[in-house]
Motif scaffolding. Sequence first.
Motif, PDB file in Angstrom:
ATOM      1  N   MET A 101       0.817  -1.217   0.000  1.00 14.82           N
ATOM      2  CA  MET A 101       0.000   0.000   0.000  1.00 14.82           C
ATOM      3  C   MET A 101       0.854   1.272   0.000  1.00 14.82           C
ATOM      4  O   MET A 101       0.402   2.316  -0.470  1.00 14.82           O
ATOM      5  CB  MET A 101      -0.965   0.010   1.191  1.00 14.82           C
ATOM      6  CG  MET A 101      -0.342  -0.047   2.549  1.00 14.82           C
ATOM      7  SD  MET A 101      -1.638  -0.073   3.826  1.00 14.82           S
ATOM      8  CE  MET A 101      -0.649  -0.314   5.298  1.00 14.82           C
ATOM      9  N   ILE A 102       2.090   1.214   0.470  1.00 11.02           N
ATOM     10  CA  ILE A 102       2.977   2.371   0.346  1.00 11.02           C
ATOM     11  C   ILE A 102       3.302   2.605  -1.127  1.00 11.02           C
ATOM     12  O   ILE A 102       3.354   3.747  -1.607  1.00 11.02           O
ATOM     13  CB  ILE A 102       4.270   2.166   1.155  1.00 11.02           C
ATOM     14  CG1 ILE A 102       3.947   2.019   2.648  1.00 11.02           C
ATOM     15  CG2 ILE A 102       5.224   3.338   0.931  1.00 11.02           C
ATOM     16  CD1 ILE A 102       3.276   3.225   3.247  1.00 11.02           C
ATOM     17  N   GLY A 103       3.509   1.529  -1.875  1.00 13.56           N
ATOM     18  CA  GLY A 103       3.730   1.659  -3.308  1.00 13.56           C
ATOM     19  C   GLY A 103       2.517   2.231  -4.017  1.00 13.56           C
ATOM     20  O   GLY A 103       2.646   3.056  -4.927  1.00 13.56           O
ATOM     21  N   ALA A 104       1.325   1.810  -3.583  1.00 16.38           N
ATOM     22  CA  ALA A 104       0.095   2.346  -4.168  1.00 16.38           C
ATOM     23  C   ALA A 104      -0.024   3.841  -3.888  1.00 16.38           C
ATOM     24  O   ALA A 104      -0.416   4.625  -4.766  1.00 16.38           O
ATOM     25  CB  ALA A 104      -1.121   1.608  -3.602  1.00 16.38           C
ATOM     26  N   ALA A 105       0.325   4.236  -2.667  1.00 15.35           N
ATOM     27  CA  ALA A 105       0.261   5.657  -2.310  1.00 15.35           C
ATOM     28  C   ALA A 105       1.276   6.466  -3.114  1.00 15.35           C
ATOM     29  O   ALA A 105       0.974   7.564  -3.599  1.00 15.35           O
ATOM     30  CB  ALA A 105       0.502   5.825  -0.812  1.00 15.35           C
ATOM     31  N   LEU A 106       2.492   5.937  -3.268  1.00 13.25           N
ATOM     32  CA  LEU A 106       3.515   6.631  -4.057  1.00 13.25           C
ATOM     33  C   LEU A 106       3.073   6.770  -5.520  1.00 13.25           C
ATOM     34  O   LEU A 106       3.274   7.819  -6.144  1.00 13.25           O
ATOM     35  CB  LEU A 106       4.840   5.868  -3.988  1.00 13.25           C
ATOM     36  CG  LEU A 106       5.618   5.976  -2.671  1.00 13.25           C
ATOM     37  CD1 LEU A 106       6.784   4.992  -2.669  1.00 13.25           C
ATOM     38  CD2 LEU A 106       6.126   7.401  -2.459  1.00 13.25           C
ATOM     39  N   ALA A 107       2.460   5.716  -6.062  1.00 17.59           N
ATOM     40  CA  ALA A 107       1.975   5.771  -7.439  1.00 17.59           C
ATOM     41  C   ALA A 107       0.926   6.871  -7.592  1.00 17.59           C
ATOM     42  O   ALA A 107       0.913   7.594  -8.598  1.00 17.59           O
ATOM     43  CB  ALA A 107       1.389   4.414  -7.842  1.00 17.59           C
ATOM     44  N   THR A 108       0.059   7.016  -6.602  1.00 22.39           N
ATOM     45  CA  THR A 108      -0.980   8.048  -6.640  1.00 22.39           C
ATOM     46  C   THR A 108      -0.365   9.440  -6.623  1.00 22.39           C
ATOM     47  O   THR A 108      -0.735  10.315  -7.410  1.00 22.39           O
ATOM     48  CB  THR A 108      -1.943   7.888  -5.460  1.00 22.39           C
ATOM     49  OG1 THR A 108      -2.623   6.629  -5.570  1.00 22.39           O
ATOM     50  CG2 THR A 108      -2.963   9.013  -5.422  1.00 22.39           C
ATOM     51  N   VAL A 109       0.594   9.660  -5.725  1.00 23.00           N
ATOM     52  CA  VAL A 109       1.212  10.983  -5.599  1.00 23.00           C
ATOM     53  C   VAL A 109       2.007  11.340  -6.859  1.00 23.00           C
ATOM     54  O   VAL A 109       1.914  12.471  -7.376  1.00 23.00           O
ATOM     55  CB  VAL A 109       2.115  11.033  -4.355  1.00 23.00           C
ATOM     56  CG1 VAL A 109       2.901  12.342  -4.313  1.00 23.00           C
ATOM     57  CG2 VAL A 109       1.272  10.900  -3.086  1.00 23.00           C
ATOM     58  N   ILE A 110       2.773  10.394  -7.375  1.00 28.30           N
ATOM     59  CA  ILE A 110       3.555  10.658  -8.593  1.00 28.30           C
ATOM     60  C   ILE A 110       2.616  10.954  -9.767  1.00 28.30           C
ATOM     61  O   ILE A 110       2.860  11.861 -10.569  1.00 28.30           O
ATOM     62  CB  ILE A 110       4.478   9.470  -8.910  1.00 28.30           C
ATOM     63  CG1 ILE A 110       5.534   9.305  -7.806  1.00 28.30           C
ATOM     64  CG2 ILE A 110       5.165   9.662 -10.266  1.00 28.30           C
ATOM     65  CD1 ILE A 110       6.351   8.037  -7.927  1.00 28.30           C
ATOM     66  N   THR A 111       1.539  10.181  -9.860  1.00 29.45           N
ATOM     67  CA  THR A 111       0.571  10.406 -10.938  1.00 29.45           C
ATOM     68  C   THR A 111      -0.045  11.794 -10.851  1.00 29.45           C
ATOM     69  O   THR A 111      -0.160  12.509 -11.858  1.00 29.45           O
ATOM     70  CB  THR A 111      -0.539   9.344 -10.893  1.00 29.45           C
ATOM     71  OG1 THR A 111       0.022   8.045 -11.082  1.00 29.45           O
ATOM     72  CG2 THR A 111      -1.583   9.600 -11.974  1.00 29.45           C
ATOM     73  N   GLU A 112      -0.457  12.191  -9.648  1.00 27.56           N
ATOM     74  CA  GLU A 112      -1.072  13.513  -9.492  1.00 27.56           C
ATOM     75  C   GLU A 112      -0.071  14.626  -9.797  1.00 27.56           C
ATOM     76  O   GLU A 112      -0.422  15.667 -10.350  1.00 27.56           O
ATOM     77  CB  GLU A 112      -1.631  13.678  -8.084  1.00 27.56           C
ATOM     78  CG  GLU A 112      -2.867  12.829  -7.797  1.00 27.56           C
ATOM     79  CD  GLU A 112      -4.038  13.150  -8.722  1.00 27.56           C
ATOM     80  OE1 GLU A 112      -4.052  14.233  -9.341  1.00 27.56           O
ATOM     81  OE2 GLU A 112      -4.944  12.305  -8.826  1.00 27.56           O
ATOM     82  N   GLY A 113       1.188  14.413  -9.423  1.00 24.85           N
ATOM     83  CA  GLY A 113       2.205  15.411  -9.742  1.00 24.85           C
ATOM     84  C   GLY A 113       2.405  15.555 -11.242  1.00 24.85           C
ATOM     85  O   GLY A 113       2.465  16.674 -11.778  1.00 24.85           O
ATOM     86  N   ALA A 114       2.506  14.425 -11.939  1.00 25.68           N
ATOM     87  CA  ALA A 114       2.678  14.469 -13.394  1.00 25.68           C
ATOM     88  C   ALA A 114       1.441  15.060 -14.063  1.00 25.68           C
ATOM     89  O   ALA A 114       1.547  15.849 -15.014  1.00 25.68           O
ATOM     90  CB  ALA A 114       2.936  13.055 -13.922  1.00 25.68           C
ATOM     91  N   ARG A 115       0.282  14.692 -13.571  1.00 25.68           N
ATOM     92  CA  ARG A 115      -0.977  15.214 -14.126  1.00 25.68           C
ATOM     93  C   ARG A 115      -1.057  16.725 -13.968  1.00 25.68           C
ATOM     94  O   ARG A 115      -1.506  17.442 -14.864  1.00 25.68           O
ATOM     95  CB  ARG A 115      -2.141  14.526 -13.406  1.00 25.68           C
ATOM     96  CG  ARG A 115      -3.484  14.572 -14.083  1.00 25.68           C
ATOM     97  CD  ARG A 115      -4.442  13.721 -13.277  1.00 25.68           C
ATOM     98  NE  ARG A 115      -5.813  13.810 -13.754  1.00 25.68           N
ATOM     99  CZ  ARG A 115      -6.846  13.273 -13.122  1.00 25.68           C
ATOM    100  NH1 ARG A 115      -6.649  12.608 -11.977  1.00 25.68           N
ATOM    101  NH2 ARG A 115      -8.064  13.378 -13.603  1.00 25.68           N
ATOM    102  N   MET A 116      -0.603  17.218 -12.829  1.00 25.57           N
ATOM    103  CA  MET A 116      -0.594  18.658 -12.583  1.00 25.57           C
ATOM    104  C   MET A 116       0.350  19.368 -13.555  1.00 25.57           C
ATOM    105  O   MET A 116      -0.030  20.387 -14.164  1.00 25.57           O
ATOM    106  CB  MET A 116      -0.158  18.940 -11.143  1.00 25.57           C
ATOM    107  CG  MET A 116      -0.093  20.419 -10.789  1.00 25.57           C
ATOM    108  SD  MET A 116       0.761  20.722  -9.210  1.00 25.57           S
ATOM    109  CE  MET A 116       2.468  20.380  -9.704  1.00 25.57           C
ATOM    110  N   VAL A 117       1.556  18.840 -13.726  1.00 25.13           N
ATOM    111  CA  VAL A 117       2.538  19.475 -14.607  1.00 25.13           C
ATOM    112  C   VAL A 117       2.034  19.491 -16.045  1.00 25.13           C
ATOM    113  O   VAL A 117       2.116  20.512 -16.746  1.00 25.13           O
ATOM    114  CB  VAL A 117       3.894  18.754 -14.514  1.00 25.13           C
ATOM    115  CG1 VAL A 117       4.847  19.264 -15.581  1.00 25.13           C
ATOM    116  CG2 VAL A 117       4.504  18.947 -13.123  1.00 25.13           C
ATOM    117  N   ILE A 118       1.491  18.381 -16.518  1.00 26.46           N
ATOM    118  CA  ILE A 118       0.990  18.308 -17.891  1.00 26.46           C
ATOM    119  C   ILE A 118      -0.151  19.305 -18.093  1.00 26.46           C
ATOM    120  O   ILE A 118      -0.213  20.008 -19.102  1.00 26.46           O
ATOM    121  CB  ILE A 118       0.519  16.873 -18.215  1.00 26.46           C
ATOM    122  CG1 ILE A 118       1.698  15.909 -18.167  1.00 26.46           C
ATOM    123  CG2 ILE A 118      -0.131  16.827 -19.595  1.00 26.46           C
ATOM    124  CD1 ILE A 118       1.298  14.443 -18.235  1.00 26.46           C
TER     125      ILE A 118
END
Length: 497
Positions: free
Chosen positions: A407-424
């Motif tokens: 679940m830590i990996g799932a949380a990291l995937a969520t945060v990285i995705t939201e960061g990339a989504r924000m930048v794009i």
Amino acid sequence: MKIEIHGSDRDSSIINPSIVNRPIPPSPDHSRRTVARNFLALGSGEAVSRLIAFAATVYIARALGASLYGVIGFATAVMLYLSHVADAGIELGIGVREIAAAPSRLAAIASPLLTGRLLLAAALALLTALLGLLLLPEPDGAVLAIYGLTLLAVGGSSRWVHYGLDRTALVAITRAAGQVVVLLLVLALVRGPGDVAAVPAAQVVGDTLVALVLLWWLSRGGVALPVRLDGAVIRPLLPRAGHMVLSAMLGLMIFNSDLIFLRAFRTTTEVGYYAAAYTVISFSINLGLAYSLSLLPSLTRLSGATGEQRALYHTAMAHVFAAGFPAALGGYLLAPRIVGLIFGPGYAPAGPALQVLMWSIPLSLVRDVPIIGLMSQGREAIVLRVTGWATALNLGLNLLLIPSHGMIGAALATVITEGARMVIALLFARAAGFPFAPAARFWRPIVAGLTMAGLLVVGRSLNLWLALPLGLASYLAALVLVGGVRFERGAAPSLSI
């Protein structure tokens, strides 16, 4: 005054001028006040509605037991996708923008869109009932068939019209009232496992009442909406609607793919811990959606005034950062205790996952601002591209991180995705005429947030009920000291960042 529209006379409308044609000067100050007022209404309504729905959920889970509650959970998950299809992108933003851009043509726009959407919802409800009853075992099929009737309320809802007219207080009140009706019906009708069908029936009644009240309110204000179809209104919006529906579907995939991967690679217990942690994040995301819906009408009306529109865009970005950054920082420090308070000590392992997930709050809030900027220009195709790329990244990260890190990996995937989504999203918005907000607009919330964090670390032994108000009060006090809050005689304090 009530005038009906017939045939193709779409330039006539059914309007109460005092409601719709009120002058709205295209000034940043007026728009900021409008956005703040709308968000206060929608945000408070969303918070109250969520709390009422949570109370109903707890009661249902206890009354039905785990097995039948699973039936309800499956049906509601399916309905989440079907509701977006029935909405056809109208309440997601397209309808809101169209009403905000041309309020004088309210009825000419709303009448065919409501009619077309209601027909789509009826077809979906019928298909859902047939597939549920024919393919699913009982009581799963019957529960899904009854839940399908809520699609009629989605199709007939005029909330998007009220959003476009900045009548958000009415939307907030009716939404909360609808949840109260659902809760009362559930308490009265659901006593044990034999009453499982009463749960979706209560939701149907509550949603239908809200839809009827909102339609009645429009009629009461002199807005008549005859049942009619008009291809000249509907056809130009179909491509944009398709983009919004697909974007919403992909967004849902981002929302729940981590749970699916966790279930595939880890235990159901770990899934439960992660789901509990994400409940807190979901609440924040829905408040962010309420702010977005508050921002869209004002940003649309300023489309002809480039400088004023950019000023509002920059202010909105600074404001959501001022809310999201301290929430993430304070939430990171207090997450283990927050989990224990809400779900009990048995959910303590969810604390570390929530600490990571907290950082998705400012990223998603900031990301919503350029997304709304793009939607104010009718660029839903770009929004779909942003969401599509983010979905592909999220699926890849889940596959890479969850098997080894859970679940830590799932949380990291969520945060990285939201960061990339924000930048794009920010990059696309800049290309569309919405430049980045100046960096100077963010230093005050950062200084105030770090001050708050320092006090929370020093007072880490405090009870959570003391730590929460201490964190909020220290952040606000620090924001005042660095000049981030403006005081004017005869007016409420306002952010000055």
